[in-house]
Write a protein that holds these residues in place. Structure first.
Motif, short mmCIF file in Angstrom:
data_model
loop_
_atom_site.label_atom_id
_atom_site.label_comp_id
_atom_site.label_asym_id
_atom_site.label_seq_id
_atom_site.Cartn_x
_atom_site.Cartn_y
_atom_site.Cartn_z
N GLY A 30 -9.48 -23.71 -5.70
CA GLY A 30 -10.60 -23.41 -6.61
C GLY A 30 -11.76 -22.77 -5.87
N PHE A 31 -12.06 -23.29 -4.67
CA PHE A 31 -13.14 -22.71 -3.89
C PHE A 31 -12.79 -21.29 -3.46
CE2 PHE A 31 -14.47 -27.20 -2.43
CZ PHE A 31 -15.18 -27.38 -3.60
N ALA A 32 -11.56 -21.07 -3.08
CA ALA A 32 -11.13 -19.73 -2.68
C ALA A 32 -11.21 -18.76 -3.86
CB ALA A 32 -9.71 -19.76 -2.12
N ALA A 33 -10.79 -19.22 -5.04
CA ALA A 33 -10.87 -18.38 -6.23
C ALA A 33 -12.33 -18.10 -6.60
CB ALA A 33 -10.15 -19.06 -7.40
N ALA A 34 -13.19 -19.12 -6.49
CA ALA A 34 -14.61 -18.94 -6.78
C ALA A 34 -15.23 -17.92 -5.83
CB ALA A 34 -15.34 -20.27 -6.68
N LEU A 35 -14.87 -18.00 -4.56
CA LEU A 35 -15.39 -17.04 -3.58
C LEU A 35 -14.89 -15.64 -3.87
CD1 LEU A 35 -17.08 -16.64 -1.05
CD2 LEU A 35 -15.03 -17.13 0.30
N LEU A 36 -13.63 -15.50 -4.25
CA LEU A 36 -13.08 -14.19 -4.58
C LEU A 36 -13.78 -13.59 -5.79
CD1 LEU A 36 -10.90 -12.02 -4.10
CD2 LEU A 36 -9.45 -13.32 -5.68
N ILE A 37 -13.98 -14.38 -6.82
CA ILE A 37 -14.68 -13.91 -8.02
C ILE A 37 -16.11 -13.50 -7.67
CG2 ILE A 37 -15.58 -14.62 -10.28
CD1 ILE A 37 -13.04 -16.40 -10.51
N PHE A 38 -16.77 -14.31 -6.85
CA PHE A 38 -18.14 -14.01 -6.43
C PHE A 38 -18.21 -12.69 -5.67
CE2 PHE A 38 -21.46 -14.35 -3.16
CZ PHE A 38 -22.57 -14.46 -3.98
N VAL A 39 -17.29 -12.46 -4.76
CA VAL A 39 -17.29 -11.23 -3.97
C VAL A 39 -17.06 -10.02 -4.88
CG1 VAL A 39 -15.98 -9.94 -2.23
CG2 VAL A 39 -16.63 -12.31 -1.81
N ILE A 43 -35.07 -5.41 -9.72
CA ILE A 43 -33.67 -5.61 -10.09
C ILE A 43 -32.89 -6.22 -8.92
CG2 ILE A 43 -31.54 -4.42 -10.74
CD1 ILE A 43 -33.24 -2.45 -12.33
N GLU A 44 -33.18 -5.76 -7.70
CA GLU A 44 -32.53 -6.32 -6.52
C GLU A 44 -32.88 -7.80 -6.34
OE1 GLU A 44 -33.83 -3.73 -3.44
OE2 GLU A 44 -32.19 -2.31 -3.76
N ILE A 45 -34.13 -8.16 -6.57
CA ILE A 45 -34.55 -9.56 -6.44
C ILE A 45 -33.85 -10.41 -7.49
CG2 ILE A 45 -36.51 -11.13 -6.67
CD1 ILE A 45 -38.22 -8.87 -5.41
N LEU A 46 -33.81 -9.93 -8.73
CA LEU A 46 -33.13 -10.68 -9.79
C LEU A 46 -31.64 -10.82 -9.50
CD1 LEU A 46 -34.85 -9.27 -12.99
CD2 LEU A 46 -35.06 -11.56 -12.03
N THR A 47 -31.03 -9.79 -8.95
CA THR A 47 -29.62 -9.85 -8.60
C THR A 47 -29.37 -10.87 -7.50
OG1 THR A 47 -29.36 -7.53 -9.19
CG2 THR A 47 -27.64 -8.49 -7.84
N ALA A 48 -30.26 -10.93 -6.51
CA ALA A 48 -30.11 -11.90 -5.42
C ALA A 48 -30.23 -13.33 -5.94
CB ALA A 48 -31.16 -11.64 -4.35
N VAL A 49 -31.23 -13.59 -6.78
CA VAL A 49 -31.40 -14.94 -7.34
C VAL A 49 -30.22 -15.28 -8.26
CG1 VAL A 49 -32.86 -16.34 -8.85
CG2 VAL A 49 -33.90 -14.87 -7.12
N GLY A 50 -29.81 -14.31 -9.06
CA GLY A 50 -28.68 -14.53 -9.97
C GLY A 50 -27.39 -14.77 -9.22
N SER A 51 -27.22 -14.12 -8.08
CA SER A 51 -25.99 -14.30 -7.32
C SER A 51 -25.88 -15.73 -6.78
CB SER A 51 -25.91 -13.31 -6.17
OG SER A 51 -26.88 -13.59 -5.18
N VAL A 52 -26.99 -16.29 -6.36
CA VAL A 52 -26.98 -17.68 -5.90
C VAL A 52 -26.62 -18.62 -7.05
CG1 VAL A 52 -28.39 -19.55 -4.95
CG2 VAL A 52 -28.59 -17.25 -4.03
N ALA A 53 -27.21 -18.37 -8.21
CA ALA A 53 -26.92 -19.20 -9.38
C ALA A 53 -25.45 -19.09 -9.80
CB ALA A 53 -27.83 -18.81 -10.54
N VAL A 54 -24.93 -17.87 -9.79
CA VAL A 54 -23.52 -17.66 -10.16
C VAL A 54 -22.60 -18.36 -9.17
CG1 VAL A 54 -21.71 -15.89 -10.30
CG2 VAL A 54 -23.88 -15.54 -11.45
N PHE A 55 -22.92 -18.27 -7.89
CA PHE A 55 -22.08 -18.91 -6.87
C PHE A 55 -22.07 -20.43 -7.04
CE2 PHE A 55 -21.12 -20.15 -2.39
CZ PHE A 55 -19.83 -19.66 -2.37
N ILE A 56 -23.22 -21.01 -7.30
CA ILE A 56 -23.30 -22.47 -7.52
C ILE A 56 -22.49 -22.86 -8.75
CG2 ILE A 56 -24.86 -24.35 -8.14
CD1 ILE A 56 -26.94 -22.97 -6.31
#
Length: 61
Positions: free
Chosen positions: A36-45, A6-19
């Motif tokens: 937009g970049f600031a909002a994207a980073l906030l949502i990602f965090v 689950i941790e591995i899938l979350t890590a891979v998924g987080s990269v995909a979501v950030f992109i």
């Protein structure tokens, strides 16, 4: 599924979501990319914080 997979899938998924968030910020509001970049980073965090809290609740086996 065990916690490690689950941790591995979350890590891979987080990269995909950030992109996806960065691309969306660039396509939706090209004139205000910085905001937009600031909002994207906030949502990602926020998403990754919630995922981390949920992962912490899962027991190791």
């Amino acid at each position: 599924m065990n916690k490690m997979s689950i941790e591995i899938l979350t890590a891979v998924g987080s990269v995909a979501v950030f992109i996806i968030l960065i691309v969306a910020a660039k396509l939706i509001i090209p004139a205000f990319e910085g905001y937009g970049f600031a909002a994207a980073l906030l949502i990602f965090v926020v998403i990754m914080s919630i995922a981390g809290l949920k992962l912490a609740e899962i027991q190791d086996k």
